[in-house]
Design a protein around this motif. Sequence first.
Motif, PDB file in Angstrom:
ATOM      1  N   GLY A 124     -18.181 -19.133  17.759  1.00 15.79           N
ATOM      2  CA  GLY A 124     -18.130 -18.925  16.319  1.00 15.79           C
ATOM      3  C   GLY A 124     -18.378 -17.499  15.888  1.00 15.79           C
ATOM      4  O   GLY A 124     -18.198 -17.159  14.720  1.00 15.79           O
TER       5      GLY A 124
ATOM      6  N   ASP B 140     -21.596 -29.458  23.302  1.00 17.96           N
ATOM      7  CA  ASP B 140     -22.572 -30.472  23.716  1.00 17.96           C
ATOM      8  C   ASP B 140     -23.483 -29.987  24.839  1.00 17.96           C
ATOM      9  O   ASP B 140     -23.921 -30.761  25.683  1.00 17.96           O
ATOM     10  CB  ASP B 140     -21.864 -31.772  24.122  1.00 17.96           C
TER      11      ASP B 140
ATOM     12  N   ALA C 190     -24.540 -24.431  16.495  1.00 21.27           N
ATOM     13  CA  ALA C 190     -23.387 -25.197  16.015  1.00 21.27           C
ATOM     14  C   ALA C 190     -22.265 -25.209  17.051  1.00 21.27           C
ATOM     15  O   ALA C 190     -21.592 -26.224  17.238  1.00 21.27           O
ATOM     16  CB  ALA C 190     -22.885 -24.630  14.683  1.00 21.27           C
ATOM     17  N   PHE C 191     -22.069 -24.093  17.749  1.00 17.93           N
ATOM     18  CA  PHE C 191     -20.994 -24.026  18.734  1.00 17.93           C
ATOM     19  C   PHE C 191     -21.426 -24.578  20.092  1.00 17.93           C
ATOM     20  O   PHE C 191     -20.816 -25.515  20.609  1.00 17.93           O
ATOM     21  CB  PHE C 191     -20.499 -22.585  18.910  1.00 17.93           C
TER      22      PHE C 191
ATOM     23  N   ALA D 123     -10.146 -29.250  17.386  1.00 22.16           N
ATOM     24  CA  ALA D 123     -10.603 -30.153  16.324  1.00 22.16           C
ATOM     25  C   ALA D 123     -11.747 -29.541  15.513  1.00 22.16           C
ATOM     26  O   ALA D 123     -11.937 -29.888  14.351  1.00 22.16           O
ATOM     27  CB  ALA D 123     -11.038 -31.491  16.919  1.00 22.16           C
ATOM     28  N   HIS D 124     -12.486 -28.622  16.134  1.00 29.85           N
ATOM     29  CA  HIS D 124     -13.579 -27.937  15.442  1.00 29.85           C
ATOM     30  C   HIS D 124     -13.156 -26.568  14.907  1.00 29.85           C
ATOM     31  O   HIS D 124     -14.001 -25.752  14.537  1.00 29.85           O
ATOM     32  CB  HIS D 124     -14.784 -27.794  16.373  1.00 29.85           C
ATOM     33  N   GLY D 125     -11.853 -26.311  14.886  1.00 30.73           N
ATOM     34  CA  GLY D 125     -11.336 -25.081  14.277  1.00 30.73           C
ATOM     35  C   GLY D 125     -11.330 -23.854  15.155  1.00 30.73           C
ATOM     36  O   GLY D 125     -11.154 -22.742  14.664  1.00 30.73           O
ATOM     37  N   HIS D 126     -11.470 -24.020  16.466  1.00 30.06           N
ATOM     38  CA  HIS D 126     -11.449 -22.884  17.382  1.00 30.06           C
ATOM     39  C   HIS D 126     -10.069 -22.772  18.021  1.00 30.06           C
ATOM     40  O   HIS D 126      -9.551 -23.742  18.571  1.00 30.06           O
ATOM     41  CB  HIS D 126     -12.521 -23.036  18.465  1.00 30.06           C
TER      42      HIS D 126
ATOM     43  N   ARG E  27     -11.058 -30.763  21.773  1.00 28.31           N
ATOM     44  CA  ARG E  27     -12.333 -30.720  21.047  1.00 28.31           C
ATOM     45  C   ARG E  27     -12.506 -29.378  20.333  1.00 28.31           C
ATOM     46  O   ARG E  27     -12.920 -29.334  19.179  1.00 28.31           O
ATOM     47  CB  ARG E  27     -13.492 -30.971  22.009  1.00 28.31           C
ATOM     48  N   LEU E  28     -12.206 -28.301  21.022  1.00 23.37           N
ATOM     49  CA  LEU E  28     -12.316 -26.982  20.397  1.00 23.37           C
ATOM     50  C   LEU E  28     -11.379 -26.875  19.195  1.00 23.37           C
ATOM     51  O   LEU E  28     -11.783 -26.425  18.124  1.00 23.37           O
ATOM     52  CB  LEU E  28     -12.022 -25.878  21.413  1.00 23.37           C
TER      53      LEU E  28
ATOM     54  N   GLY F 125     -23.344 -28.137  19.214  1.00 23.97           N
ATOM     55  CA  GLY F 125     -22.551 -29.013  18.360  1.00 23.97           C
ATOM     56  C   GLY F 125     -21.140 -29.260  18.855  1.00 23.97           C
ATOM     57  O   GLY F 125     -20.662 -30.390  18.846  1.00 23.97           O
ATOM     58  N   VAL F 126     -20.460 -28.212  19.314  1.00 24.93           N
ATOM     59  CA  VAL F 126     -19.077 -28.354  19.783  1.00 24.93           C
ATOM     60  C   VAL F 126     -19.031 -28.651  21.283  1.00 24.93           C
ATOM     61  O   VAL F 126     -18.358 -29.577  21.721  1.00 24.93           O
ATOM     62  CB  VAL F 126     -18.236 -27.099  19.462  1.00 24.93           C
TER      63      VAL F 126
END
Length: 130
Positions: free
Chosen positions: A113, A34, A27-28, A91-94, A88-89, A31-32
């Motif tokens: 994550g 790429d 996922a990280f 936006a994905h909650g990081h 981007r990070l 997904g995050v």
Amino acid sequence: MTREFTFERLHHVQLDIPAGAEDDCRAFWHGVLDMTELAKPPVLAARGGCWFRGGGVEVHLGVVPEFRPSRKGHPGIQVQALDALAERLAAHGHEVVWDDNLPGHRRFHSSDGLGNRLEFLEPLPADADV
């Protein structure tokens, strides 16, 4: 002193993960960030974990029995378009924590994550005011 060897480049960095966290890693790292997941050799795949590559960076995530995320040790990954990666990070909650203490570079720290510390940096242009 004369050496008979030379260093070429860093082949990969390995980070620890807990057993069963491969999907969190996917996922990280895929997904995050790429990055492309690499097939592990069968004998190593049996140990769990997963490997990823993006550009010239390769990250191996290996299972350890008593996982504790690294709070200090970390890979320093040089990127282009640092602001886009930070966005981007986030936006994905990081969390993205900017740090201006490395002359000649812009950089920030974040984490995967699982809590492993990561540094992302970009050199300043040669003509930039420091």
